[in-house]
Design a protein around this motif. Structure first.
Motif, PDB file in Angstrom:
ATOM      1  N   GLY A 781       0.623  -0.998   0.305  1.00 36.72           N
ATOM      2  CA  GLY A 781       0.137  -0.264   0.068  1.00 36.72           C
ATOM      3  C   GLY A 781       0.921   1.214  -0.136  1.00 36.72           C
ATOM      4  O   GLY A 781       0.245   2.363  -0.510  1.00 36.72           O
ATOM      5  N   LYS A 782       1.408   0.925  -0.090  1.00 41.12           N
ATOM      6  CA  LYS A 782       2.793   2.335   0.199  1.00 41.12           C
ATOM      7  C   LYS A 782       4.012   2.427  -0.790  1.00 41.12           C
ATOM      8  O   LYS A 782       4.647   3.473  -1.236  1.00 41.12           O
ATOM      9  CB  LYS A 782       3.717   2.365   1.985  1.00 41.12           C
ATOM     10  CG  LYS A 782       2.509   2.759   2.829  1.00 41.12           C
ATOM     11  CD  LYS A 782       3.365   2.758   3.797  1.00 41.12           C
ATOM     12  CE  LYS A 782       1.970   3.494   5.145  1.00 41.12           C
ATOM     13  NZ  LYS A 782       2.855   3.565   6.518  1.00 41.12           N
ATOM     14  N   GLY A 783       4.124   1.155  -1.246  1.00 32.40           N
ATOM     15  CA  GLY A 783       5.089   1.208  -1.869  1.00 32.40           C
ATOM     16  C   GLY A 783       6.529   0.604  -2.266  1.00 32.40           C
ATOM     17  O   GLY A 783       6.228  -0.682  -1.056  1.00 32.40           O
ATOM     18  N   THR A 784       7.852   0.426  -2.859  1.00 31.65           N
ATOM     19  CA  THR A 784       8.859  -0.724  -3.347  1.00 31.65           C
ATOM     20  C   THR A 784       9.711   0.327  -3.327  1.00 31.65           C
ATOM     21  O   THR A 784      10.084   1.544  -4.024  1.00 31.65           O
ATOM     22  CB  THR A 784       8.590  -1.068  -3.951  1.00 31.65           C
ATOM     23  OG1 THR A 784       7.101  -2.176  -3.643  1.00 31.65           O
ATOM     24  CG2 THR A 784       9.746  -2.867  -3.920  1.00 31.65           C
ATOM     25  N   VAL A 785      10.770  -0.610  -2.891  1.00 31.57           N
ATOM     26  CA  VAL A 785      11.884   0.118  -2.974  1.00 31.57           C
ATOM     27  C   VAL A 785      13.044  -0.660  -3.933  1.00 31.57           C
ATOM     28  O   VAL A 785      13.227  -1.347  -3.236  1.00 31.57           O
ATOM     29  CB  VAL A 785      12.993   0.791  -1.842  1.00 31.57           C
ATOM     30  CG1 VAL A 785      14.143   1.455  -2.568  1.00 31.57           C
ATOM     31  CG2 VAL A 785      12.046   2.149  -1.651  1.00 31.57           C
TER      32      VAL A 785
END
Length: 809
Positions: A781-785
């Motif tokens: 829900g917040k993202g990926t690095v």
């Protein structure tokens, strides 16, 4: 007995040395001679109690020596030694007289000591008997000379006789009608308690369960017998020990009697009991065979063959051997007897029930009761043999399996020697087993990069872990260059820093070429998928370049008119001598004014420079897009070289701009200290392109209205490493698929949007090509690095080891 002198006569120094070694510890005084003549000369100087005499000798043989020995006063006892049981020679020797026994060479220590003791004992008995007889005879002769003298001499004889009997080293008993008439001091000592035995039955000295048969009748008239028997000698306190009685006919006070010589054989009987106990309880089959017949077997032997002793007595030992193994067993037995040494043989035995069992037999030659015999042991190895057969079968299957493996297999010993290669290795490397087995890996003729191979072997031993070494240059059997991919595996039997290594590998030349083609095809596929966006990116600057060019075209036409008007005015002014000069000048000036009004020079002066600038910017932008596409797709960027990481990232971002510009803002933060890195620029660009496109696709479902997501690219120099991070504000990677992210052909995109190869290729490029790492951190829900870490300089052993020590998948 100590201080008894023995002369050893033999022409073989080794026999003399052996017998001296056996007899000397018993306290005997020893002397040696190499032939009969030397022996007689020594006996003239120093008498001996016993002579061990060889028959076959130079100068004077044993038979000739015997003739002289028997003439000597107090002749020594003689034991014949011979290597062959020649009946005629032995009969001749015994006929010469004075021979107590014979032994076959080479004899065992026990047999030599037994023969020596018995011969010395019998000689001692004989000497005492002769002395006694001589003394008695002398006594009777003196009695005839006078009554007084006879009485005195008789008393002296009795004293001497009694002294001889009492000092005899063994027990002596004189029996008449099974009654004890005389018992010497040794018998009384054994009996104990100060008991007088004369007049008591012989049976008082024997255990109630023991007996020795005596001659029938009241006396022993006319009997000439010798008899031996074992019994338990009972002490007065009820204790007992094992004794051996040797019975001989004699006379006592002019009446027939029996002389019993009693010896303490408790040690011998204890040894026999111990042997019986060991053989009866042993889990090893034990047997003695003589003249091709069994004369003793223990219970375990009978259990092994399934037969009793009575049945075995009628069996030829070879009857118990499987017909196919009999000749082998027979030949081994012959060799054993020739060499007089222990031999072991494994063969199939036939049991009484007809079953077949594998047996391990060990045999050694012995002498039993004066004859050659064989002592042997049996161990049932049926289960062991079955296990060996199974192991052999498995080994054969393994050999077939190894032979059928198409990969290269090379086994390296702890000292770097080649111990095994398979057919695939022979075919790939162009060398036969015969050429390579036993060679050191450094010195073998394989034409490959030996330095990298040895570094890989050293690293495998140091880490005791599997090491992968790719792209090893080598020369194929056809002379062309190729590449090998090797996996080095430490042996389970080795220790850290040493031990065998197993090399598995393959010729990856064709695969590498196909991988290059596949990588190029995937790049072109990526460009094809981005083609619409790239076309759009190019179309926008081209459109305003076209509009500006149309404007410049129109403006240029107006300027041409103005220029022509000025040319006409100039021409009119040059022709000022004409009569109509004023009118012509006026008309030209009017024309110029009209053109200036139509052209609007102030407008052109304001608009033309921006139009030219915008046109140039559009051309530059198109050129940049084309250059980025070229960098991404051109196969010339497949070789390792130094490249600007900032330029590489910007090129990838430019090519895929149409993928992200509608859904995200993209920012780049480059570390100014991080400039050139060594690697594969084309493949690195492909990785960045895939990650940026994936980020855009991850953000797209979350975009609503005018709100966009964010893609943030940062670089950082960390010592000798370059780190790149590509973060997005998408929906994140679900936990249930995170372990599959880098698997080939795995994708969550709809058909037509992805092949599942992007991240798999990215992982291969970063870890295998660059010796680096790639991993991701994601929050649903917040993202990926996605993070990438590659060495700035070409990877060394240390950087590769660091990458291997920190696995990513």
């Amino acid at each position: 007995m100590a201080n008894e002198r023995i002369l050893l006569v033999d022409d073989e120094p080794s026999i003399l040395k052996l017998m001296s070694t056996i007899l000397k510890p018993e306290g005997y005084l020893l002397d040696t001679a190499s032939n009969g003549k030397e022996a007689l000369e020594k006996l003239q100087i120093q008498k001996a109690d016993l002579v061990f005499l060889d028959i076959h000798m130079p100068k004077m043989d044993g038979i000739e020596a015997l003739k002289s020995l028997k003439l000597m006063q107090e002749a020594p006892a003689v034991i014949i030694m011979t290597g062959l049981a020649d009946r005629e020679l032995l009969e001749k020797a015994f006929l010469e007289g004075g021979v107590f026994d014979y032994i076959l060479k080479p004899a065992g220590a026990e047999e030599i000591l037994r023969a020596a003791r018995e011969a010395l004992f019998k000689r001692s008995v004989s000497i005492h008997r002769e002395k006694t007889k001589r003394l008695l005879d002398e006594s009777f002769q003196r009695l005839e000379a006078g009554y007084d003298a006879r009485t005195r001499k008789l008393r002296e004889s009795q004293i001497t006789y009694r002294s001889l009997i009492d000092n005899f080293p063994e027990g002596l008993i004189v029996l008449q009608d099974e009654t004890i008439k005389l018992a010497n001091k040794k018998i009384l000592e054994w009996r104990g308690g100060g008991e007088l035995l004369e007049g008591k039955p012989f049976s008082v000295l024997m255990h109630q369960n023991d007996s020795i048969p005596l001659p029938e009748g009241k006396g022993t008239e006319g009997l000439d017998f010798e008899r031996e028997g074992h019994f338990r000698f009972v002490r007065s306190d009820g204790g007992y020990f094992w004794a051996k009685a040797s019975l001989q006919a004699t006379s006592w006070l002019d009446h027939p009697a029996i002389l019993a010589v009693v010896r303490d054989v408790s040690a011998q009987m204890e040894a026999q009991d111990l042997f019986r106990m060991v053989t009866e309880h042993s889990r090893v089959g034990i047997f003695i065979q003589q003249e091709r017949r069994f004369i003793f077997v223990n219970p375990m032997f009978a259990e092994y063959v399934g037969m009793g002793m009575d049945e075995l007595r009628e069996k030829n030992p070879l009857d118990l051997v499987h017909p196919d193994d009999r000749e082998m067993v027979r030949l081994n037995a012959i060799e054993m007897l020739k060499g007089r040494r222990c031999t072991s043989t494994a063969f199939r035995a036939l049991t009484g029930s007809g079953e077949i069992h594998w047996i391990l037999q060990s045999v050694v030659p012995i002498e039993f009761k004066g004859k050659r015999a064989v002592l042997g042991s049996l161990v049932d190895i049926n289960e062991q043999k079955m296990a060996e057969d199974l192991l052999q079968s498995m080994h054969s299957e393994l050999e077939q399996l190894v032979a059928s493996i198409s990969s290269i297999i090379i086994c390296i010993s702890h000292d770097d020697r080649i111990t095994r290669i398979n057919e695939a290795a022979e075919e790939t490397l162009g060398f036969s087993r015969k050429e390579l087995i036993g060679c050191r890996i450094k010195q073998c003729g394989i034409r490959w990069d030996k330095k990298r191979v040895m570094e890989g072997i050293s690293r495998c031993r140091e880490t005791h872990a599997v090491v992968r070494v790719d792209d090893i240059p080598f020369v194929r059997p056809n002379g062309k260059e190729g590449l090998l991919g090797l996996t080095l595996n430490p042996s389970t039997g080795g220790s850290t820093g040493s031990g065998p290594v197993i090399i598995l590998g393959a010729d990856i030349t064709d695969r590498k070429a196909m991988e290059g083609q596949l990588m190029q095809a995937l790049k072109l596929e990526s460009i094809g998928q981005l083609a619409a966006g790239i076309a759009h990116e190019i179309n926008t600057p081209i459109q305003y370049v076209g509009d500006n060019l149309h404007f410049l075209e129109s403006a240029f036409s107006d300027l041409v008119k103005l220029v022509h008007a000025h040319e006409d005015l100039s021409e009119a002014l040059r022709s000022g001598d004409s009569a109509d000069l004023p009118d012509g000048i006026l008309r030209s000036l009017e024309k110029v004014r009209d053109c200036e009004a139509e052209v609007d020079l102030s407008f052109l002066a304001q608009e033309v420079p921006p139009a030219i600038r915008q046109g140039l910017e559009g051309v530059e932008r198109v050129a940049k897009i084309v250059a980025s596409m070229k960098m991404l797709s051109h196969p010339g960027f497949m070789e390792r070289s130094a490249f600007d990481i900032k330029e590489a990232i910007e090129s990838a971002v430019t090519v895929c701009r149409n993928e992200w510009k509608y859904v995200a803002e993209l920012t780049c933060e480059f570390d100014p200290e991080l400039k050139a890195v060594h690697g594969f620029p084309g493949e690195f660009n492909q990785v960045i392109l895939n990650l940026v496109v994936n980020a855009a696709h991850a953000i797209a479902p979350k975009v609503t209205g005018n709100e966009k997501g964010l893609i943030r690219i940062t670089t950082r120099k960390d010592g000798d490493w370059a780190e790149i991070a590509i973060a997005d504000t998408g929906g994140g990677v679900p936990e249930n698929i995170r372990s599959k992210i880098f698997d080939p052909f795995f994708t969550t995109k709809e058909v037509g949007k992805g092949t599942g190869q992007g991240l798999a290729i990215a992982h291969s490029v970063i870890t295998e090509k660059h010796g680096g790492r790639i991993w991701f951190e994601s929050e649903t829900g917040k993202g990926t690095v996605f993070r990438i870490r590659i060495p700035v300089n070409p990877p060394s052993k240390e950087t590769v080891a660091d990458a291997e020590a920190n696995p990513l998948r």
